[in-house]
Design a protein around this motif. Structure first.
Motif, PDB file in Angstrom:
ATOM      1  N   GLU A 104       0.642  -1.161  -0.054  1.00  0.00           N
ATOM      2  CA  GLU A 104       0.088   0.019  -0.092  1.00  0.00           C
ATOM      3  C   GLU A 104       0.828   1.387  -0.009  1.00  0.00           C
ATOM      4  O   GLU A 104       0.563   2.099  -0.751  1.00  0.00           O
ATOM      5  N   ASN A 126       0.662   6.101  -7.669  1.00  0.00           N
ATOM      6  CA  ASN A 126      -0.653   6.714  -8.336  1.00  0.00           C
ATOM      7  C   ASN A 126      -0.151   7.776  -9.332  1.00  0.00           C
ATOM      8  O   ASN A 126       0.541   8.781  -8.886  1.00  0.00           O
ATOM      9  N   ARG A 137      -7.835   3.526  -2.358  1.00  0.00           N
ATOM     10  CA  ARG A 137      -6.704   4.597  -2.164  1.00  0.00           C
ATOM     11  C   ARG A 137      -6.921   5.514  -1.239  1.00  0.00           C
ATOM     12  O   ARG A 137      -6.080   5.974  -0.738  1.00  0.00           O
TER      13      ARG A 137
END
Lengths: 378, 389
Positions: free
Chosen positions: A99, A106, B224
């Motif tokens: 994560e 991203n 996210r």
């Protein structure tokens, strides 16, 4: 001729009148690995702060890839392609390793795309391959708080790479690491340097020597000097900054000291006799005044200690006289506590590098041998 | 091979978990929507309804505090704004040309202009959510833009709370000041709000709202975005240097949290029969936070559970021993902070379940991967299994 990736001209940062950076001028070409050293308070961390937008310059600007970036906020600078690694590992402790990397991967980092879009498959693949690069595949799904210090350090570097930056800023990456970990981090940085531009700030001189090609020395907020590690180390101004007083010897003489020290270190130990020989001979060499000789001995003792590759040192010797002097001194140093195998090997290397005529070498050796046998007979 | 298997295992596990969660939710919905109204008397049911309304604001607080790490002591503002919006609508459900009675007391002859839009139900329903959300967004932007965080953020939210409290308290002519707005005697779609049958409807609506807000928070925190909130809590500087602008993330979360508080306030008001500026007292906002801490911050179920539990205990104690409730509340907070830092849900997860697994022999000790990989340990493992055969 490509343009510089980073260009800083006459940059000043002052905090309430105290100038942390003072008329600093710095430039760097794409693909370069630059190490920045400097004593405490030289402005090294402020230098990184001003590049990353944490601190705004009082005067001057920072130009990155042709665009002015000073005055932009940290996240904008980061999106333009500058990644920064902090001294202590900073990762998200309550997230898993995967994560952590995913957030860095991203591509579109504004609020709404983070909220509504799912991770693309390219980003997922990038995460997986990064996990492999930093060697944490098996630990991908455990919380980052469980990782060891060195693993966190690697994870953070992985997160930097995930941002695909063009320029990486690394602040004291090996502080508090064991020798083995230090070497790992060094190799990781060298591997990164193949595809990124890197600025590394470091205190550990041995580590700097391992990775450095080009070194910049900062002092009181300005660039003191730039050059290869060896040039920088022999620069009298640098020595003054680090040791607090200006050396009275010239750079050529400094080179000689280091050569002698390297010979003494050849067998892995620095015997007291060797130290005595170096200090006495050199102080006699450099001055005729006996009082000055004593002072010189003390000063020179400070410069001994580092073990520098021979070829770098011999490159600084130009005239035959200098070479002869270097040879004479080196032979005397290893002779002083009896020549052993290792010292002999290094001595042979030195001979190759100096490439002096064979008669000269033999003459010098004979002269010194004679001196020693004489003193033994006494 | 190994990796593929474990991934499939993981998917299976998370699917089972999802089924369990859905099952629990359905069971709770049936219990609260069908069983409780049959079993409990009207007064008790209304209490449960109010607790559930409080659970909604707890979810909002959990979002901003439990996940993002920003302790807001000012959620009373948004809670009361939602409550006032709905109370204004109910107070305007009068025959044509009439004004709410209290205006006569202060000699106000014309309805203040900002009351006008609240004649419309759709506007009220939107305003109930959007006004608190916008106020929270503006407050948040001003605070977060200047990188104020930690305890300073808490103090500023509390100061803002006092500003709103004093403003509402002083404006008799606009909003009936300290007396507040009553809702019980108003009409909602022709029904008196105070009637048990109308209250039952509000009770059922509250449960649906709890579910919807829970699902919203679940969605926000699972992807996210949710991980980024945790990242902001863990290390905001790193977030910034990774290329995210934490300011906007925090503004958005704070605004959502405020909007959720608005819904909660409206439902609470209508089930209490009145809203007064006392909803903006400092202690009330702190009680909301304590409830989340007791249940377990950073877990949505903890926020709901904690609120219902704390409020139930409070009701029981203040009915039986009115004088000790405050001492008990103080003690509760101390206990949670010192003994159960992760709240009840955290304790169940980390301690109780582990113990139960150990006792039932279904214990899968989590080993550090480096140990499991170690060739020596692997060969020993093989040796052991061979011996067993």
């Amino acid at each position: 001729m490509t343009e510089n990736i980073l260009e800083i001209k006459d940059l000043t940062v002052s905090f309430d009148g105290f100038k942390a950076l003072n008329n600093l001028t710095f430039s760097m070409r794409p693909g370069e690995l630059r190490v920045i050293i400097g004593p405490n308070g030289a402005g090294k961390t402020t230098f990184l702060d001003v590049i990353t937008g944490k601190v705004k310059p009082t005067i001057g600007k920072v130009v990155f890839k042709g665009k002015t970036i000073s005055g932009l906020s940290e996240h904008t600078v980061s999106r333009m392609g500058i990644g920064r690694k902090f001294q202590t590992p900073r990762v998200y402790l309550n997230l898993t390793v995967r994560e952590n990397l995913d957030l860095a991967c991203n591509q579109n980092k504004n609020v709404f795309s983070t909220l509504f879009s799912k991770a693309k498959s390219t980003e997922k693949n990038q995460t997986v391959s990064l996990l492999e690069t930093i060697g944490l595949t098996e630990k991908a799904d455990i919380q980052a708080s469980w990782l060891a210090h060195g693993e966190k350090q690697r994870l953070e570097i992985g997160m930097l790479v995930a941002q695909s930056p063009d320029l990486l800023l690394v602040d004291e990456p090996v502080a508090g690491l064991t020798d083995e970990e230090t070497e790992n981090v060094g190799n990781l940085l060298l591997a990164l340097a193949e595809s990124h531009s890197l600025i590394v700030i470091e205190h550990d001189m041995e580590f700097v020597r391992q990775i450095a090609r080009q070194v910049t020395v900062l002092h009181q907020g300005s660039v003191l000097c730039e050059g290869s590690m060896n040039e920088v180390q022999n620069d009298p101004r640098v020595i003054e900054v680090y040791l607090g007083e200006a050396p009275t010897v010239t750079p050529e003489q400094m080179n000689l000291i280091r050569l002698a020290a390297s010979m003494a270190w050849a067998d892995g130990s620095f015997a007291p006799e060797q130290k005595a020989v170096i200090l006495t001979r050199l102080s006699e060499q450099f001055t005729n005044d006996s009082q000055h000789q004593e002072q010189l001995k003390e000063e020179l003792a400070n410069y001994l200690g580092s073990n520098v590759p021979l070829d770098q040192l011999t490159a600084g010797l130009t005239t035959p006289e200098e070479k002869e002097m270097a040879l004479r001194l080196s032979y005397e140093v290893i002779r002083s506590n009896g020549v052993n195998e290792l010292e002999n090997i290094v001595y042979q290397q030195l001979l190759d590098l100096l490439a002096l005529p064979a008669e000269t070498v033999q003459a010098i050796a004979a002269e010194i041998d004679a001196q020693y046998s004489q003193s033994h007979q006494d | 091979m190994n990796v593929v298997l474990s991934r499939r295992d993981k998917e299976k596990k998370s699917r089972t978990r999802l089924f369990i969660e859905a099952g629990v939710i359905v069971a709770l919905m049936i219990l609260t929507m069908v069983v409780l109204p049959l079993v409990l008397e009207d007064f008790r049911l209304k209490l449960v309804g109010r607790f559930l309304a409080m659970a909604i604001v707890a979810l909002g607080i959990d979002l901003i505090w439990g996940y993002t790490g920003l302790l807001s002591l000012g959620h009373g503002i948004f809670f009361a704004l939602g409550g006032y919006a709905f109370a204004m609508y109910l107070n305007l459900q009068l025959p044509e040309g009439e004004m709410p009675e209290f205006f006569m007391l202060y000699g106000v002859e014309k309805l203040p202009i900002f009351w006008e839009p609240f004649r419309s139900l759709p506007f009220t329903l939107i305003a109930m959510v959007v006004i608190p959300g916008i106020i929270a967004g503006i407050l948040g932007y001003l605070v977060f833009r200047n990188r104020i965080k930690g305890v300073y953020f808490s103090i500023i939210t509390q100061a803002a709370l006092l500003v709103f409290f004093n403003f509402f308290n002083g404006q008799q002519k606009l909003i009936n000041g300290t007396n507040g707005l009553k809702t019980d005697s108003s009409f909602f779609f022709g029904q008196r709000v105070g009637e048990p049958s109308t209250q039952l409807i509000f009770y059922e609506i509250t449960i649906v709202c709890v579910l919807l807000v829970y699902l919203l928070c679940r969605w926000l925190t699972s992807g996210r975005f949710g991980r980024l909130l945790i990242a902001i809590r863990d290390d905001e500087t790193r977030v910034r240097f990774t290329g995210y602008d934490p300011t906007w993330f925090k503004v958005v979360v704070f605004a959502i949290s405020g909007a959720i508080a608005g819904i909660s306030g409206a439902l609470y008001t209508v089930q209490s029969g009145i809203i007064t500026p006392n909803f903006m007292e400092v202690s009330f906002s702190i009680e909301m936070v304590i409830a989340v801490a007791v249940g377990g911050r950073g877990t949505l179920s903890g926020a709901i559970l904690g609120t219902i539990l704390v409020n139930a205990v409070r009701t029981y104690l203040s009915e039986s021993f009115p004088e000790i409730w405050l001492f008990f509340q103080g003690a509760l907070f101390l206990i949670v902070v010192t003994v159960l830092p992760d709240g009840i849900v955290g304790w169940v997860k980390d301690v109780l379940l582990v113990q139960i697994r150990r006792l039932t022999g279904r214990d899968h000790p989590l080993t550090y991967p480096a140990i499991a990989e170690d060739p020596v340990i692997q060969s020993e493992k093989e040796q052991l299994t061979k011996d067993e055969v």
